[in-house]
Design an enzyme around this catalytic site. Structure first.
Site, short mmCIF file in Angstrom:
data_model
loop_
_atom_site.label_atom_id
_atom_site.label_comp_id
_atom_site.label_asym_id
_atom_site.label_seq_id
_atom_site.Cartn_x
_atom_site.Cartn_y
_atom_site.Cartn_z
N TYR A 5 -1.10 -14.24 -0.59
CA TYR A 5 -0.05 -13.25 -0.78
C TYR A 5 0.76 -13.10 0.50
O TYR A 5 2.00 -13.13 0.48
CB TYR A 5 -0.65 -11.89 -1.19
N GLU A 27 3.29 -0.55 -5.44
CA GLU A 27 3.21 0.18 -4.17
C GLU A 27 2.78 1.63 -4.43
O GLU A 27 2.00 2.20 -3.66
CB GLU A 27 4.52 0.12 -3.40
N TRP A 35 -4.41 -2.48 -0.34
CA TRP A 35 -3.52 -3.39 -1.06
C TRP A 35 -4.32 -4.46 -1.77
O TRP A 35 -3.97 -4.89 -2.86
CB TRP A 35 -2.48 -4.00 -0.12
#
Length: 168
Positions: A5, A27, A35
Site C-alpha cells: 500500500y 479514513e 490503518w
C-alpha cells in the site's frame, strides 16, 4: 500488505468521485484504529458498500445500516456507518463533484519531509478542506482525517526525501 500500500498507492494521485469517496469513508472508519486494520478489511468494505458507488450508498436505508452493523468483515460502528451514508448523500449534491472539491486543496509544492518529525498531522489546507467538507454536510472529516486523505490520494507527497516510493 502495508508495504505494498505504501509503495504502490499511498501518496499517488487519485481522482474520480467514487474513488475519492472510498478514501473519505475509509479514513473516517480508521479514526481511532490502525490503518492496517482498515487495509485488511478494505475488500470487505468495498463489497459491503457496493464498491463505494456514491449513488448506491446515498440510497441506503435503515435496513442497510442494520445489514452493515451485522457484517463482521467491516468496522461495525453505527456513527461511522451513518456518516458514510450521509457523506455519500452530501457528495451527490456537490455541483462539481467530490474529486473536484478535494483536489482544490492540493499542495504539490509542499516541502519535502526529511524525517517523520517533518510530517504534520494537520495543515492550514487540511483545516480548510475539513471546514469545506463540513459546510457541505460531511461528517467524520476533521483536519487530521482530511490531512490523512490528502496524503493518501496525493494532494501532498509526504514520502520522506530518502523513501524509495517518493520517486516512483
Amino acid at each position: 500488505m502495508y508495504l505494498a500500500y505504501h509503495d504502490e498507492e499511498w501518496g499517488r494521485p487519485l481522482k474520480g468521485d467514487d474513488a475519492v469517496f472510498e478514501r473519505v469513508a475509509l479514513e473516517a472508519f480508521q479514526s481511532g484504529l490502525s490503518w492496517l486494520t482498515i487495509l485488511r478489511k478494505r475488500e470487505n468494505f468495498r463489497a459491503a458498500f457496493d464498491g463505494f458507488s456514491i449513488p448506491k450508498v446515498a440510497s441506503y436505508t435503515e435496513r442497510d445500516v442494520e445489514r452493515l452493523l451485522g457484517d463482521a468483515g467491516i468496522v461495525r460502528n453505527r456513527a461511522k456507518i451513518e456518516a458514510a451514508i450521509g457523506n455519500a448523500r452530501a457528495a451527490q449534491d456537490l455541483p462539481d463533484g467530490l474529486s473536484e472539491l478535494v483536489w482544490r486543496y492540493a499542495d504539490p509544492d509542499a516541502p519535502v519531509p526529511r524525517s517523520m518529525a517533518d510530517v504534520p498531522a494537520t495543515t492550514p489546507a487540511s483545516k480548510a478542506l475539513a471546514k469545506e467538507l463540513k459546510r457541505h454536510g460531511f461528517r467524520f472529516v476533521g483536519p487530521t482525517t482530511a490531512y490523512a486523505l490528502m496524503q493518501a490520494i496525493g494532494l501532498v507527497n509526504d514520502h520522506l526525501a530518502e523513501c524509495v516510493a517518493r520517486t516512483r
